[in-house]
Design a protein around this motif. Structure first.
Motif, PDB file in Angstrom:
ATOM      1  N   GLY A 190       0.853  -1.251  -0.023  1.00 57.87           N
ATOM      2  CA  GLY A 190      -0.026  -0.009   0.006  1.00 57.87           C
ATOM      3  C   GLY A 190       0.762   1.372  -0.091  1.00 57.87           C
ATOM      4  O   GLY A 190       1.956   1.524  -0.743  1.00 57.87           O
ATOM      5  N   GLY A 191       0.259   2.117   0.849  1.00 61.15           N
ATOM      6  CA  GLY A 191       0.970   3.502   0.843  1.00 61.15           C
ATOM      7  C   GLY A 191       0.221   4.424  -0.030  1.00 61.15           C
ATOM      8  O   GLY A 191       0.698   5.547  -0.489  1.00 61.15           O
ATOM      9  N   GLN A 219      10.274  -0.248  -7.662  1.00 66.90           N
ATOM     10  CA  GLN A 219      11.030  -1.234  -7.241  1.00 66.90           C
ATOM     11  C   GLN A 219      10.418  -2.346  -6.464  1.00 66.90           C
ATOM     12  O   GLN A 219      10.498  -3.572  -6.636  1.00 66.90           O
ATOM     13  N   ILE A 220       9.258  -1.848  -5.584  1.00 69.46           N
ATOM     14  CA  ILE A 220       8.509  -2.680  -4.876  1.00 69.46           C
ATOM     15  C   ILE A 220       7.668  -3.717  -5.759  1.00 69.46           C
ATOM     16  O   ILE A 220       7.484  -4.946  -5.525  1.00 69.46           O
ATOM     17  N   LYS A 240       4.761  14.985 -10.550  1.00 67.89           N
ATOM     18  CA  LYS A 240       4.606  13.618 -11.393  1.00 67.89           C
ATOM     19  C   LYS A 240       3.345  13.427 -11.823  1.00 67.89           C
ATOM     20  O   LYS A 240       2.501  14.201 -11.187  1.00 67.89           O
ATOM     21  N   ARG A 265       7.554   5.014   5.289  1.00 64.53           N
ATOM     22  CA  ARG A 265       8.127   6.587   4.974  1.00 64.53           C
ATOM     23  C   ARG A 265       7.379   7.411   5.823  1.00 64.53           C
ATOM     24  O   ARG A 265       7.841   8.428   5.972  1.00 64.53           O
ATOM     25  N   SER A 285       0.718  -3.798   3.727  1.00 62.07           N
ATOM     26  CA  SER A 285       2.058  -3.501   4.132  1.00 62.07           C
ATOM     27  C   SER A 285       2.532  -1.929   3.694  1.00 62.07           C
ATOM     28  O   SER A 285       2.055  -1.665   2.535  1.00 62.07           O
ATOM     29  N   PHE A 334      10.889  -5.453   3.182  1.00 60.56           N
ATOM     30  CA  PHE A 334      10.867  -7.018   3.323  1.00 60.56           C
ATOM     31  C   PHE A 334      12.170  -7.559   3.384  1.00 60.56           C
ATOM     32  O   PHE A 334      12.530  -8.637   3.752  1.00 60.56           O
ATOM     33  N   GLY A 335      13.064  -6.688   2.470  1.00 61.90           N
ATOM     34  CA  GLY A 335      14.689  -7.197   2.434  1.00 61.90           C
ATOM     35  C   GLY A 335      14.634  -7.820   1.082  1.00 61.90           C
ATOM     36  O   GLY A 335      14.993  -8.919   0.847  1.00 61.90           O
ATOM     37  N   GLY A 336      14.309  -7.110   0.013  1.00 52.07           N
ATOM     38  CA  GLY A 336      14.511  -7.396  -1.523  1.00 52.07           C
ATOM     39  C   GLY A 336      13.406  -8.673  -1.779  1.00 52.07           C
ATOM     40  O   GLY A 336      12.461  -8.982  -0.907  1.00 52.07           O
ATOM     41  N   ALA A 347       6.479   4.205  -7.401  1.00 51.69           N
ATOM     42  CA  ALA A 347       7.234   3.150  -6.717  1.00 51.69           C
ATOM     43  C   ALA A 347       7.366   1.927  -7.533  1.00 51.69           C
ATOM     44  O   ALA A 347       6.422   0.916  -7.385  1.00 51.69           O
ATOM     45  N   HIS A 357       2.195   3.202  -5.298  1.00 54.82           N
ATOM     46  CA  HIS A 357       2.034   4.258  -5.877  1.00 54.82           C
ATOM     47  C   HIS A 357       2.640   4.212  -7.487  1.00 54.82           C
ATOM     48  O   HIS A 357       3.664   3.352  -7.736  1.00 54.82           O
TER      49      HIS A 357
HETATM   50  P1  NAP Z   1      10.220   1.921  -4.164  1.00 54.19           P
HETATM   51  O1  NAP Z   1      11.214   2.597  -4.478  1.00 54.19           O
HETATM   52  O2  NAP Z   1       9.387   0.948  -5.201  1.00 54.19           O
HETATM   53  O3  NAP Z   1      10.641   0.793  -3.017  1.00 54.19           O
HETATM   54  C1  NAP Z   1      11.826   0.889  -2.482  1.00 54.19           C
HETATM   55  C2  NAP Z   1      11.844  -0.215  -1.164  1.00 54.19           C
HETATM   56  O4  NAP Z   1      11.034   0.172  -0.287  1.00 54.19           O
HETATM   57  C3  NAP Z   1      11.438  -1.494  -1.771  1.00 54.19           C
HETATM   58  O5  NAP Z   1      12.380  -2.246  -2.245  1.00 54.19           O
HETATM   59  C4  NAP Z   1      10.909  -2.225  -0.431  1.00 54.19           C
HETATM   60  O6  NAP Z   1      12.008  -2.606   0.382  1.00 54.19           O
HETATM   61  C5  NAP Z   1      10.365  -0.981   0.242  1.00 54.19           C
HETATM   62  N1  NAP Z   1       8.758  -0.737   0.056  1.00 54.19           N
HETATM   63  C6  NAP Z   1       8.360   0.048  -0.865  1.00 54.19           C
HETATM   64  N2  NAP Z   1       6.887  -0.184  -0.851  1.00 54.19           N
HETATM   65  C7  NAP Z   1       6.735  -0.984   0.253  1.00 54.19           C
HETATM   66  C8  NAP Z   1       5.563  -1.545   0.786  1.00 54.19           C
HETATM   67  N3  NAP Z   1       4.222  -0.893   0.380  1.00 54.19           N
HETATM   68  N4  NAP Z   1       5.730  -2.346   1.775  1.00 54.19           N
HETATM   69  C9  NAP Z   1       7.146  -2.691   2.296  1.00 54.19           C
HETATM   70  N5  NAP Z   1       7.931  -2.243   1.803  1.00 54.19           N
HETATM   71  C10 NAP Z   1       7.833  -1.420   0.816  1.00 54.19           C
HETATM   72  O7  NAP Z   1       8.972   2.629  -3.347  1.00 54.19           O
HETATM   73  P2  NAP Z   1       9.170   4.338  -2.898  1.00 54.19           P
HETATM   74  O8  NAP Z   1       8.790   5.038  -4.262  1.00 54.19           O
HETATM   75  O9  NAP Z   1      10.116   4.707  -2.134  1.00 54.19           O
HETATM   76  O10 NAP Z   1       7.548   4.537  -2.235  1.00 54.19           O
HETATM   77  C11 NAP Z   1       7.640   3.749  -0.981  1.00 54.19           C
HETATM   78  C12 NAP Z   1       6.211   3.666  -0.543  1.00 54.19           C
HETATM   79  O11 NAP Z   1       5.573   4.977  -0.438  1.00 54.19           O
HETATM   80  C13 NAP Z   1       5.215   2.866  -1.733  1.00 54.19           C
HETATM   81  O12 NAP Z   1       4.606   1.886  -0.660  1.00 54.19           O
HETATM   82  C14 NAP Z   1       4.573   3.859  -2.301  1.00 54.19           C
HETATM   83  O13 NAP Z   1       3.144   3.163  -2.462  1.00 54.19           O
HETATM   84  C15 NAP Z   1       4.276   5.028  -1.495  1.00 54.19           C
HETATM   85  N6  NAP Z   1       4.546   6.093  -2.172  1.00 54.19           N
HETATM   86  C16 NAP Z   1       5.368   6.566  -3.000  1.00 54.19           C
HETATM   87  C17 NAP Z   1       5.166   7.471  -3.951  1.00 54.19           C
HETATM   88  C18 NAP Z   1       6.165   7.885  -4.816  1.00 54.19           C
HETATM   89  O14 NAP Z   1       6.092   8.771  -5.585  1.00 54.19           O
HETATM   90  N7  NAP Z   1       7.293   6.987  -5.116  1.00 54.19           N
HETATM   91  C19 NAP Z   1       4.075   8.498  -3.658  1.00 54.19           C
HETATM   92  C20 NAP Z   1       2.956   8.209  -2.888  1.00 54.19           C
HETATM   93  C21 NAP Z   1       3.224   7.019  -1.825  1.00 54.19           C
HETATM   94  P3  NAP Z   1      12.767  -4.012   0.456  1.00 54.19           P
HETATM   95  O15 NAP Z   1      13.285  -4.149  -0.758  1.00 54.19           O
HETATM   96  O16 NAP Z   1      13.551  -4.051   1.705  1.00 54.19           O
HETATM   97  O17 NAP Z   1      11.467  -4.905   0.536  1.00 54.19           O
END
Ligand code: NAP
Length: 258
Positions: free
Chosen positions: A9-10, A80-81, A198, A36, A32, A52-54, A78, A75
């Motif tokens: 989620g998120g 990588q996840i 974005k 952040r 999950s 989760f650790g990759g 996002a 999102h």
């Molecule tokens: P990302 O680059 O795709 O993920 C980086 C790492 O963060 C992943 O490898 C994972 O770590 C961990 N991760 C991401 N989402 C997770 C989740 N829902 N539950 C558990 N671990 C998670 O993600 P990001 O862009 O940093 O975004 C992080 C979170 O913020 C996401 O859940 C996303 O939905 C939310 N969000 C992001 C944005 C955006 O603009 N990017 C905007 C609004 C909300 P491990 O490899 O250790 O598992």
């Protein structure tokens, strides 16, 4: 028969789905979050926080918790996840459903310039000082330290912890959704002359795009990353319909009265 479901989620989609699964005896859903946001909105289902650790860590979690299906409601930026979810679900051999929000498309009056990524956005602001509104996540702000000649107003949920921020930065802490009239007021009061955004899609943050259109301001629109996906659905409703079919197909025939 209750099926264990993991929601990544998120997002507003995950927040919309969680209450609809709460108390539904067919599912045991866990949400999950990456961890952040310091004070995420409470949800009426079990919630876990942190990476989760990759791929291996996620696959281990799915096995240990006997997860029957994963809903990727993360999102659009996002990536990588989502890549990890595709690989881990393939490894564990469980279905993955990805809620993919439609992108925004320019309307008459929009002055968008598409840019590849945040670094390209910082460069595209140009040499002359400008007053820039950053409607981005706090992790992205440091990229604009490379263009210190501009005055920035950035809206974030939590204050950034990075030290590498642009020198002239005003931080506003707020959580969407935002409305058009308030966004017009904000861009006007701050004398903003360009917006960096974005292409998030959805309603929660679209008001700044409408406000930029109303004021005739240019928008640097950062392209969506390539985001791997499982079975694509467009909304929480469609994800729920998929889950209901999945439960129906998974339930033993005797329980279905067949
Ligand atoms: P990302 O680059 O795709 O993920 C980086 C790492 O963060 C992943 O490898 C994972 O770590 C961990 N991760 C991401 N989402 C997770 C989740 N829902 N539950 C558990 N671990 C998670 O993600 P990001 O862009 O940093 O975004 C992080 C979170 O913020 C996401 O859940 C996303 O939905 C939310 N969000 C992001 C944005 C955006 O603009 N990017 C905007 C609004 C909300 P491990 O490899 O250790 O598992």
């Amino acid at each position: 028969m209750s099926l264990d479901i993991l929601i990544l989620g998120g997002t507003t989609e995950a927040s919309a789905l969680a209450p609809r699964l709460a108390g539904d005896a067919r599912f045991e859903a866990t949400l999950s979050l990456a961890g952040r946001t310091v004070h995420p909105k409470a949800q009426p289902i079990a919630t876990r926080s942190g990476g989760f650790g990759g791929i291996e860590g996620l696959a281990r979690f799915l096995r240990a918790r006997k997860i029957a299906a994963v809903i990727d409601a993360t999102h659009p930026y996002a990536a990588q996840i989502s890549a990890h979810a595709v690989a881990a679900c393939a490894d564990v051999q469980i279905p993955l459903v990805s809620i993919v929000r439609d992108a925004w498309h320019p309307q008459a009056g929009d002055r968008w310039q598409d840019v590849r990524d945040m670094a390209a956005a910082a460069k595209a602001l140009g040499d002359a000082p400008r007053r820039v509104f950053l409607g981005l996540g706090r992790q992205e702000l440091s990229v604009f330290a490379a263009a210190p000649q501009h005055r920035y107003v950035a809206r974030v949920i939590d204050a950034p912890d990075t030290v590498a921020l642009p020198p002239d930065l005003k931080l506003l802490q707020a959580r969407g959704p935002f409305d058009r009239a308030a966004e017009i007021r904000l861009l006007t009061d701050e004398k903003i002359d360009i917006v960096v955004s974005k292409n998030a899609g959805g309603d929660a943050t679209y008001a700044k795009i409408e406000a930029a259109r109303a004021l005739g301001l240019p928008v640097l629109m950062v392209a969506r990353p390539d985001k791997p996906a499982g079975h694509i659905v467009r909304s929480p409703d469609e994800a729920l319909a998929w889950l209901e079919r999945f439960h129906h197909d998974a339930a033993p025939r005797s329980l279905r009265g067949v």
